[in-house]
Design an enzyme around this catalytic site. Sequence first.
Site, PDB file in Angstrom:
ATOM      1  N   ASP A 190      -3.308 -34.814   8.310  1.00 42.93           N
ATOM      2  CA  ASP A 190      -3.814 -35.391   9.845  1.00 42.93           C
ATOM      3  C   ASP A 190      -5.315 -35.603   9.326  1.00 42.93           C
ATOM      4  OD1 ASP A 190      -4.715 -35.374  12.098  1.00 42.93           O
ATOM      5  OD2 ASP A 190      -4.321 -33.588  13.023  1.00 42.93           O
ATOM      6  N   ASN A 192      -7.050 -37.285  11.790  1.00 40.76           N
ATOM      7  CA  ASN A 192      -7.794 -37.542  12.783  1.00 40.76           C
ATOM      8  C   ASN A 192      -8.507 -38.962  12.962  1.00 40.76           C
ATOM      9  OD1 ASN A 192      -7.793 -35.407  14.988  1.00 40.76           O
ATOM     10  ND2 ASN A 192      -8.292 -34.062  13.552  1.00 40.76           N
ATOM     11  N   HIS A 319       2.622 -33.130  17.275  1.00 41.95           N
ATOM     12  CA  HIS A 319       2.653 -34.110  16.141  1.00 41.95           C
ATOM     13  C   HIS A 319       4.011 -34.486  15.573  1.00 41.95           C
ATOM     14  CE1 HIS A 319      -1.999 -34.381  15.043  1.00 41.95           C
ATOM     15  NE2 HIS A 319      -1.822 -33.420  15.878  1.00 41.95           N
ATOM     16  N   CYS A 564      -0.728 -39.464  45.531  1.00 39.01           N
ATOM     17  CA  CYS A 564      -1.057 -40.634  44.589  1.00 39.01           C
ATOM     18  C   CYS A 564      -1.014 -42.054  45.258  1.00 39.01           C
ATOM     19  CB  CYS A 564      -0.682 -40.590  43.426  1.00 39.01           C
ATOM     20  SG  CYS A 564       0.963 -41.018  43.054  1.00 39.01           S
ATOM     21  N   CYS A 590      -2.416 -38.121  39.351  1.00 34.53           N
ATOM     22  CA  CYS A 590      -1.147 -38.519  39.627  1.00 34.53           C
ATOM     23  C   CYS A 590      -0.363 -37.421  38.779  1.00 34.53           C
ATOM     24  CB  CYS A 590      -0.811 -39.898  38.894  1.00 34.53           C
ATOM     25  SG  CYS A 590       0.978 -40.411  39.265  1.00 34.53           S
TER      26      CYS A 590
END
Length: 617
Positions: A190, A192, A319, A564, A590
């Site tokens: 990972d 990033n 992930h 909403c 929402c």
Amino acid sequence: MKIVTYNVNGLRSRISQFGSLHKLLTSFDADIICFQETKLRRQELTADLAMADGYESYFSCTRTVDKGRTGYAGVATFCRVKSAFSSHEVALPIAAEEGFTGLLENSLNGKGEALEGLEEFAKDDLLKVDNEGRCVVTDHGHFVLFNLYGPRAECDDAQRIQFKLTFYKILQKRWESLLLQGRRIIVVGDLNIAPTALDRCDAGPDFEKNEFRRWFRSILVECGGPFNDVFRTKHPDRKEAFTCWPQNTGAEEFNYGSRIDHVLCAGSCLHQEHDLQGHSFMNCHVMECDILTQYRRWKPGNTLRWKGGRSIKLEGSDHAPVLTRLLGIPDIAHHNTPTMSARYIPMIRGLQQTLVSVLMKRQVAEQSKSFETSSSISDENTRIEMCNERVKRSSENCSTSGVSHDEPCPSNLESEGLASDTDIRSKGFANDVVCKTLLMSGSEHSQSAPSNGTKKKARKSQWSQLSLRSFFQKSSNLRDGADSSNNDISISQEDIPLSDYHSNDTPVVDVQSSSSQQDELNSSASTQDQCELNSCSLEKEKTNGALLEWRRIQQVMQKSIPLCKGHSEPSVARVVKKQGPNFGRRFYVCARAEGPASNSEANCGYFKWADSKSRRK
């Protein structure tokens, strides 16, 4: 040969999800499995977290003590092998290293010194990079494998941005050094970083101008660099191929995420032909690369968030794993597992003990046990002597309270020269009772040693037999000591005629007094029970009242929650957790899961502050 990279978001959680570490590893059916974000400290490593039959493991854990970074990162590489010793398998590394600067104890150079090419960096910067537990390097002969967990940096966090820049700059120097030596490199993990707009769900027009994305693309073959992005090389046009989704927005429901888990490779192929044009490790040895979507938390058929699914806990990481398959990787020379293997960690293997240390521990334990036994006997004898002293002192007090030494103490209830064998036995019995009573009151929390048959008997005194009435008094009177007993003796002397002392009649127990005391006790117990019942009833009334009040508050809150604009559904409340002028403020959004704006079923983007203030003072 199969290699899997997976950000587990806590190794303990994934092991719990699958039942055991072995089940988690075998579910991938891979030769090398690289985990990121294990969230384990070195002292927390145990056999159930690091060891599994048929696998060798290599860990890098967080060493930093910075706030918020302890036990945060961490990576681990698991290699499936038939044997950890004298093995020719490529999956078993010939060397392993924690970090990539060479400063940590488990470095490939074995010197704890910065590697060649890193001289331009300060030692503190190099240590800071490695101390967060973000890399394990394993040398598999034909290639060097980097298991990475790249740092994350928010756009307004200058300190972490600088750290991330330093991290990748040092890492690139290490890669360049290995490539100059003719080594092949595979990088998994990972990072990033989502390199292009195709790798992000909500990429804007300036998305690819980010400095980290520019750096990532600069090391790729397409931009003149040495590395291939294996997934994009195999799937150049695939859209919505994401590996990570935000946890708090439910973005997995609409596959609204980013691709930040990568597999990179660089270097030549293993072929020995003279004409190597078009040959590379990527073209000759990488068969496939794909995202294992079956490990995603949210799966088709799950209840949607706005239809009751919010309360359903989704198991798994945020992930998805990425798999790559290699071809034509031959065996290597026989070798053993490196010393960095988890099997050699003291918390797992245990500390080696010499025969002398074992014998010394046994001898110390025996001496300690003997000392405890002797101490218990000594304490018991001391308590007995104290008891005798207190009895003697009470007897002397009895003698000085108006009774001459020539005249027997009235409490003995016997005349001079007329004491029978029964009287003598009763006198000894009463003396024993006094001693036992005093011992119990003086050592409530002590544990007496077993009787050894050699304890001294309490010395008999003239004041040894208590009046029968004293046995019916409350236990609190016992704490008054000998003075309370002397008062009973004086009262007995005044109430009973002297001629009765010389009689052989048996003393009469005051039944009326004991009966009245029993009635008092019963009455007190009944009153206490009634109080307890009243207290329980009052507590239940308070609980019911609080429950009703809470329901009323919930109803009021439910009416005050705004709807909403996109779906006319009740919104959900959130709190600002990021430090700043709005920290701690509540707002409404929402309730639906985050998704593309083109999808009417996704979050409509509604937002409203819970209060009318524009800024908290």
